[in-house]
Write an enzyme that holds these catalytic residues in place. Structure first.
Site: not given
Ligand code: NAI
Ligand code: 15L
Length: 264
Positions: A33, A50, A73, A134, A163, A172
């Site tokens: 987005l 999305l 996220s 979430y 993470s 953690r």
């Molecule tokens: P982030 O928040 O940095 O990236 C998510 C992206 O999705 C953003 O760039 C945002 O603009 C886009 N987005 C949000 N709503 C949208 C929509 N309606 N349409 C299109 N795009 C949209 O999150 P991150 O850390 O990169 O995580 C990526 C995925 O992995 C997420 O689904 C998150 O829930 C999942 N996740 C990440 C973890 C982590 O440690 N980074 C842990 C657990 C899950």
């Molecule tokens: C998630 O699901 C989040 O997207 C990420 O930003 C972290 O906070 C991660 O879990 C976590 O539990 O550390």
């Protein structure tokens, strides 16, 4: 693959994986987005919401694999979560069904089970215990994938990411850390596997402290190689240890368990 779609390409994981997954397909289609870096060689950049069904159908057309990072996220009000993680996931699975069921890597989360306490060692058969809206939305995503697998044969790797950051950021995360390199090797395994199915896989490195049992995914032949151990001293030096009764020390989901329901 000929064309791999990566959603959420402007986010933290999307930006980390953009070049790391480049070798997996002739063309990488990057979508978000938000604005992204312009397309380089072998890349296509498509801005899309999305929640927009037609846009998601166009996005998925011509792709033979999808890494679905896009979505909300963290804990947020219900509306944005609903748009991106509920409607968005429905749109993605319907678009995949209309386009030959390309394999999907779904970025699920440890927040599907966040209210389990840190003294539990969980298998993929343990009940979900989401720790907020979430987490509930990620439970929905997992249920959606499971239903499309049973009904239509759609294969998805449900990666419950701990993470995934370059380094663990607190105590953690010494247990939940998933190195970006381990995530890349898992994604490679999932796309190369002759049969994927719809497994739940714990997205976690080979850390000293382990809360999650990945034996059900052994058939994929993937093993985490990294460990958070090399960051332990740095984490200790830079962070106060949480009190024994603090959410970060009690629950697997840490501070997410203490988030309110955000109304606006
Ligand atoms: P982030 O928040 O940095 O990236 C998510 C992206 O999705 C953003 O760039 C945002 O603009 C886009 N987005 C949000 N709503 C949208 C929509 N309606 N349409 C299109 N795009 C949209 O999150 P991150 O850390 O990169 O995580 C990526 C995925 O992995 C997420 O689904 C998150 O829930 C999942 N996740 C990440 C973890 C982590 O440690 N980074 C842990 C657990 C899950
Ligand atoms: C998630 O699901 C989040 O997207 C990420 O930003 C972290 O906070 C991660 O879990 C976590 O539990 O550390």
């Amino acid at each position: 693959m000929k064309r791999l779609l990566i959603t959420g390409a402007a986010g933290g994981l999307g930006r980390m994986m953009r070049t790391r997954l480049a070798h997996m397909a002739d063309t990488i289609r990057l979508s978000d987005l938000a604005e992204m870096e312009p397309a380089g060689d072998g890349e296509e950049v498509v801005q899309a919401d999305l929640a927009d069904e037609a846009a998601v159908h166009d996005l998925v057309k011509g792709c033979d694999g999808i890494v679905h990072f896009g979505g909300v996220s963290v804990e947020q009000p219900f509306d944005p979560i609903c748009d991106a993680n509920i409607r968005g996931v429905y749109n993605l699975y319907e678009a995949a069904r209309a386009n030959g069921n390309p394999r999907i890597i779904f970025a699920s989360s440890n927040h599907t089970i966040g209210f389990h306490t840190q003294d539990r060692h969980l298998s993929v058969d343990d009940p979900m215990k989401p720790d907020g809206l979430y987490g509930v939305s990620k439970c929905f995503g997992e249920a959606m994938a499971s239903m499309y697998h049973a009904k239509f044969g759609q294969e998805t790797a449900l990666v419950r990411i701990g993470s995934c950051f370059p380094e663990p950021r607190n105590h953690r995360m010494l247990a939940t850390w998933f190195s970006p390199d381990d995530f890349v090797s898992l994604i490679e395994c999932c796309f190369r596997a002759p049969r994927l199915g719809c497994p739940i896989i714990w997205g976690v490195s080979d850390n000293d402290e382990q809360w999650w049992d990945n034996s059900a995914a052994r058939y994929l032949g993937w093993r985490a190689k990294d460990s958070s151990a090399r960051f332990r001293n740095k984490v200790n030096a830079e962070n106060a240890r949480p009190a024994p009764d603090a959410p970060d020390a009690v629950y697997q989901g840490g501070a997410f368990t203490a988030e309110p329901i955000h109304r606006d």
